[in-house]
Motif scaffolding. Structure first.
Motif, PDB file in Angstrom:
ATOM      1  N   ASP A  22       0.811  -1.221   0.000  1.00  0.00           N
ATOM      2  CA  ASP A  22       0.000   0.000   0.000  1.00  0.00           C
ATOM      3  C   ASP A  22       0.848   1.277   0.000  1.00  0.00           C
ATOM      4  N   VAL A  23       2.139   1.143   0.244  1.00  0.00           N
ATOM      5  CA  VAL A  23       3.020   2.306   0.344  1.00  0.00           C
ATOM      6  C   VAL A  23       3.342   2.853  -1.040  1.00  0.00           C
ATOM      7  N   LEU A  24       3.207   4.169  -1.186  1.00  0.00           N
ATOM      8  CA  LEU A  24       3.572   4.843  -2.424  1.00  0.00           C
ATOM      9  C   LEU A  24       4.960   5.463  -2.295  1.00  0.00           C
ATOM     10  N   VAL A  25       5.143   6.259  -1.240  1.00  0.00           N
ATOM     11  CA  VAL A  25       6.379   7.011  -1.032  1.00  0.00           C
ATOM     12  C   VAL A  25       6.757   6.966   0.441  1.00  0.00           C
ATOM     13  N   ILE A  26       8.050   6.827   0.699  1.00  0.00           N
ATOM     14  CA  ILE A  26       8.601   6.964   2.047  1.00  0.00           C
ATOM     15  C   ILE A  26       9.631   8.078   1.955  1.00  0.00           C
ATOM     16  N   GLU A  27       9.428   9.108   2.778  1.00  0.00           N
ATOM     17  CA  GLU A  27      10.311  10.273   2.678  1.00  0.00           C
ATOM     18  C   GLU A  27      10.773  10.717   4.060  1.00  0.00           C
ATOM     19  N   ARG A  28      12.061  11.062   4.135  1.00  0.00           N
ATOM     20  CA  ARG A  28      12.621  11.599   5.374  1.00  0.00           C
ATOM     21  C   ARG A  28      12.596  13.123   5.294  1.00  0.00           C
ATOM     22  N   ARG A  29      11.997  13.741   6.281  1.00  0.00           N
ATOM     23  CA  ARG A  29      11.994  15.203   6.405  1.00  0.00           C
ATOM     24  C   ARG A  29      12.405  15.529   7.831  1.00  0.00           C
ATOM     25  N   ALA A  30      13.536  16.206   7.942  1.00  0.00           N
ATOM     26  CA  ALA A  30      14.130  16.483   9.253  1.00  0.00           C
ATOM     27  C   ALA A  30      14.348  15.148   9.961  1.00  0.00           C
ATOM     28  N   ARG A  31      13.767  14.942  11.121  1.00  0.00           N
ATOM     29  CA  ARG A  31      13.963  13.682  11.848  1.00  0.00           C
ATOM     30  C   ARG A  31      12.750  12.767  11.741  1.00  0.00           C
TER      31      ARG A  31
END
Length: 130
Positions: A22-31
């Motif tokens: 089901d995951v489209l995008v995994i993104e790191r923003r800051a921590r």
């Protein structure tokens, strides 16, 4: 790779698991880690180095800190990645070119595998001439 089918997620308000399909995008923003799925956006504290080993070959890092699920990517055009549920991810030109090339190569390999499987199935289904 140690591939799992789900990702354990703990936020302030819930503890759950997210199906990787089901995951489209995994993104790191800051921590924080932001996970865009087919029907929601989840953010929680974690590090990508804890998540990457759980992912399969269908996940591709388009730029440092951003992974996409190639199985859910529908098309790539004019600097934007379009996912099968309508989610859009705009990218820089360099990242877009990398993602577009990977998308094409990924599906080209899948297509060739499917053709081989179809040919193999036909050979089994069709009796030999005597």
């Amino acid at each position: 790779m140690n591939e799992k089918t789900w990702l354990a997620v703990k936020t302030r308000s819930e503890s759950t698991r997210v199906e990787l399909s089901d995951v489209l995008v995994i993104e790191r923003r800051a921590r924080k880690i932001f996970v865009a799925t087919t029907d929601r956006l989840i953010n929680y504290y974690d590090q990508l180095r804890n998540i990457k080993p759980l992912l399969g070959d269908n996940f591709f890092e388009v730029y440092s800190g951003c992974l996409i699920n190639l199985d859910r990517l529908d098309s790539a055009k004019e600097g934007i990645l379009y996912f099968d549920n309508g989610y859009e991810l705009p990218l820089s030109e360099r990242s877009f070119v990398r993602a577009k090339q990977k998308h094409y190569a990924y599906y080209r390999v899948k297509q060739l595998r499917d053709v081989k499987d179809i040919k193999a199935a036909r050979e089994v289904d069709e009796p030999e001439d005597y």
